[in-house]
Scaffold this motif. Structure first.
Motif, short mmCIF file in Angstrom:
data_model
loop_
_atom_site.label_atom_id
_atom_site.label_comp_id
_atom_site.label_asym_id
_atom_site.label_seq_id
_atom_site.Cartn_x
_atom_site.Cartn_y
_atom_site.Cartn_z
N GLU B 102 7.28 57.77 26.17
CA GLU B 102 6.81 56.38 26.09
C GLU B 102 5.28 56.32 26.20
N GLY B 103 4.71 57.43 26.66
CA GLY B 103 3.26 57.65 26.71
C GLY B 103 2.37 56.42 26.65
N GLN B 104 1.73 56.25 25.50
CA GLN B 104 0.75 55.17 25.36
C GLN B 104 1.37 53.78 25.23
N ARG B 105 2.69 53.71 25.16
CA ARG B 105 3.34 52.39 25.13
C ARG B 105 3.45 51.80 26.53
N LYS B 106 3.18 52.64 27.54
CA LYS B 106 3.33 52.21 28.94
C LYS B 106 2.28 51.18 29.33
N GLY B 107 2.56 50.43 30.35
CA GLY B 107 1.61 49.45 30.85
C GLY B 107 2.33 48.50 31.78
N LYS B 108 1.62 47.51 32.23
CA LYS B 108 2.23 46.54 33.17
C LYS B 108 3.04 45.52 32.38
N TYR B 109 4.01 46.00 31.67
CA TYR B 109 4.86 45.13 30.86
C TYR B 109 6.22 45.02 31.53
N TYR B 110 6.57 43.83 31.91
CA TYR B 110 7.84 43.61 32.63
C TYR B 110 8.69 42.57 31.92
N MET B 111 10.00 42.77 31.94
CA MET B 111 10.91 41.77 31.40
C MET B 111 10.85 40.52 32.28
N SER B 112 10.77 39.37 31.63
CA SER B 112 10.73 38.11 32.39
C SER B 112 12.14 37.65 32.74
N ARG B 113 12.24 36.73 33.68
CA ARG B 113 13.54 36.16 34.05
C ARG B 113 14.16 35.42 32.85
N GLU B 114 13.28 34.81 32.07
CA GLU B 114 13.75 34.07 30.88
C GLU B 114 14.39 35.03 29.86
N THR B 115 13.75 36.19 29.64
CA THR B 115 14.32 37.18 28.71
C THR B 115 15.63 37.73 29.27
N ALA B 116 15.67 37.93 30.60
CA ALA B 116 16.91 38.41 31.23
C ALA B 116 18.05 37.41 30.98
N ASP B 117 17.73 36.12 31.12
CA ASP B 117 18.75 35.09 30.85
C ASP B 117 19.20 35.13 29.39
N SER B 118 18.24 35.33 28.50
CA SER B 118 18.58 35.43 27.07
C SER B 118 19.50 36.62 26.82
#
Lengths: 31, 431
Positions: B102-118
């Motif tokens: 995942e190398g350079q795709r990494k970062g502070k990217y988190y799934m939101s609660r809204e996406t979890a609900d979706s």
């Protein structure tokens, strides 16, 4: 050995293939 | 006549017989060379014919068998009662593994609660009406940096499944550093009862490849956690080896046993090669890894490490046909942003997104070249049921496209007999 045949493994059915996890990348190896 | 999809090799326990292995269903038979000669001359008795047909080794018509193979994967999909998703909860991590794909795709990217609900709604729409089983795999980054969201999704999908008479199972792929007994208790309470944890060889090698971001080794804390956690949930250990270090991996197995992680405590052990990633995706400075299965060192490594695992009594998967996510319509990877992919290696490559949680999955047959194996060369190959065109992700990384096949014939030529012999030797058989 009966009739010249000795069964070592009866093999699997398609539903068992479906039941297995997918390839290593998909099943967890973070490579 | 004999099926196209088998291999044969000498039976070391009886010079007068040979062993046949069906690549379609993993059946294994020892037969006399005289009987094989009878088959080739069409002189087989009815009883033997029926027996060998039932085992998938004999067919009435080879051309018909190849025609049937064209719809083989459609057949698997038609009986697939499972809805399975790998849910990428974040692309963050507390480790700095040298080779992480995942190398350079990494970062502070988190799934939101809204996406979890979706996602839960996506499961309700696509799985509940049609499936008998739902399997979720929580994935990252490091999914335990999103422990709360793991529980949130798992509890909701578990409840949804229960209300509709559907079996639910949750699995987590974690680096193990945050998997304390208290965390394991929370996960199992939420329905996540299985964990895959990575250990890349003995401590010194593991720590060189999988350090914390600050540089400190992670081996000791993972072993400490596993010793406790294996009493709470099922644990599978995986390891990623390279050409330079695979000979050291058996020391990890000895270390596991010394630390109390004996074969009865672990669900499975598996070692796989580190795969190559393209320079724009790989971690900066990392250019190693395996770009193709047809590398001679890998033949030795695969057979050698599987033997080392098996002879110590740890469990491995039986050698048998295995599906790819791309070939299974109801298996997918959900990225943190709600985009849907057909392989963890493809996340973030927008060109290969096959849809999103709002609109569902679109037809990806052409974009992912699903029919690449539907040619005479592949249909005539005994390894087709084990391969179906190979790994499209490796092909993409290696060649920049998914055109054509990722042929594994040299790999199977060099290893399949040894893998089958291991399964016979260690009793990994059915029936």
């Amino acid at each position: 050995m009966k009739n010249g045949i000795r069964i070592l493994d009866k093999g699997i059915e398609k539903k068992e293939i479906v039941n297995m996890p997918c390839c290593p990348t998909a099943s967890g190896a973070k490579r | 006549m004999l099926s196209t999809y088998y291999i044969s090799f000498p039976d070391s326990s009886d010079p007068a017989s040979i062993i046949l292995f069906s690549t379609k269903n993993a059946s294994k038979v020892a037969m006399t060379k005289n009987l094989l000669s009878d088959i080739e001359q069409g002189m087989l008795g009815d009883e033997e014919r029926e027996q060998l047909s039932d085992l998938g080794l004999l067919v009435d018509d080879a051309a018909e068998e190849k025609k049937e193979m064209l719809s083989y994967l459609d057949g698997l999909n038609s009986i697939d009662h499972i809805f399975a998703s790998k849910v990428v909860l974040n692309l963050d991590c507390n480790l700095a593994c040298r080779y992480c794909f995942e190398g350079q795709r990494k970062g502070k990217y988190y799934m939101s609660r809204e996406t979890a609900d979706s996602f839960v709604e996506f499961v309700r729409a696509y799985a509940v009406p049609r499936k008998q089983e739902i399997r979720l795999t929580f994935y990252g980054g490091e999914p335990l940096l999103s422990l709360g969201l793991t529980e949130y999704i798992s509890e909701r999908v578990k409840s949804l499944a229960g209300q509709n008479g559907i079996t639910y199972s949750g699995h987590i792929v974690t680096n193990g550093t945050l998997l304390t007994p208290a965390v394991a208790e929370r996960l199992t309470a939420a329905g996540v009862k299985e964990a895959s944890v990575t250990l890349d060889g003995p401590g010194d090698i593991h720590d060189a490849f999988r350090p914390f971001k600050g540089g400190k080794g992670s081996f000791d804390i993972i072993i400490k956690n596993l010793n406790e956690v294996c009493k709470i949930m099922d644990v599978e250990v995986g390891g990623n080896f390279m050409k330079e270090n695979y000979h050291q991996f058996p020391f990890l197995l000895d270390c596991l046993a010394d630390e109390g992680l004996t074969p009865d405590k672990l669900l499975l052990v598996r070692f796989d090669p580190v795969t190559q990633e393209s320079d724009d995706m790989a971690p900066p400075g990392f250019h190693g890894g395996c770009g193709c299965f047809n590398e001679s060192w890998l033949y030795d490594a695969g057979v050698y490490l599987r033997e080392e695992i098996m002879k110590r009594g740890y469990k491995v998967h039986k050698f048998m046909p295995m599906t790819c996510l791309m070939d299974m319509a109801d298996r997918s990877v959900i990225n943190f942003d709600g985009e849907i992919y057909k392989c963890p290696g493809l996340i973030g490559r927008k060109k290969f997104s096959v849809g999103n949680l709002r609109d569902g999955v679109e037809n990806y047959r052409e974009s992912h070249n699903l029919d690449n194996w539907k040619n005479e060369g592949c249909l005539d190959c005994a390894y087709l049921p084990l391969c179906f065109g190979g790994c499209r992700y490796m092909k993409l990384v290696r060649d920049g496209n998914m055109n054509g096949v990722d042929c594994k014939k040299p790999f199977f030529d060099a290893t399949l007999e040894a893998f089958v012999k291991q399964d016979i030797k260690y009793g990994l058989v059915s029936g």
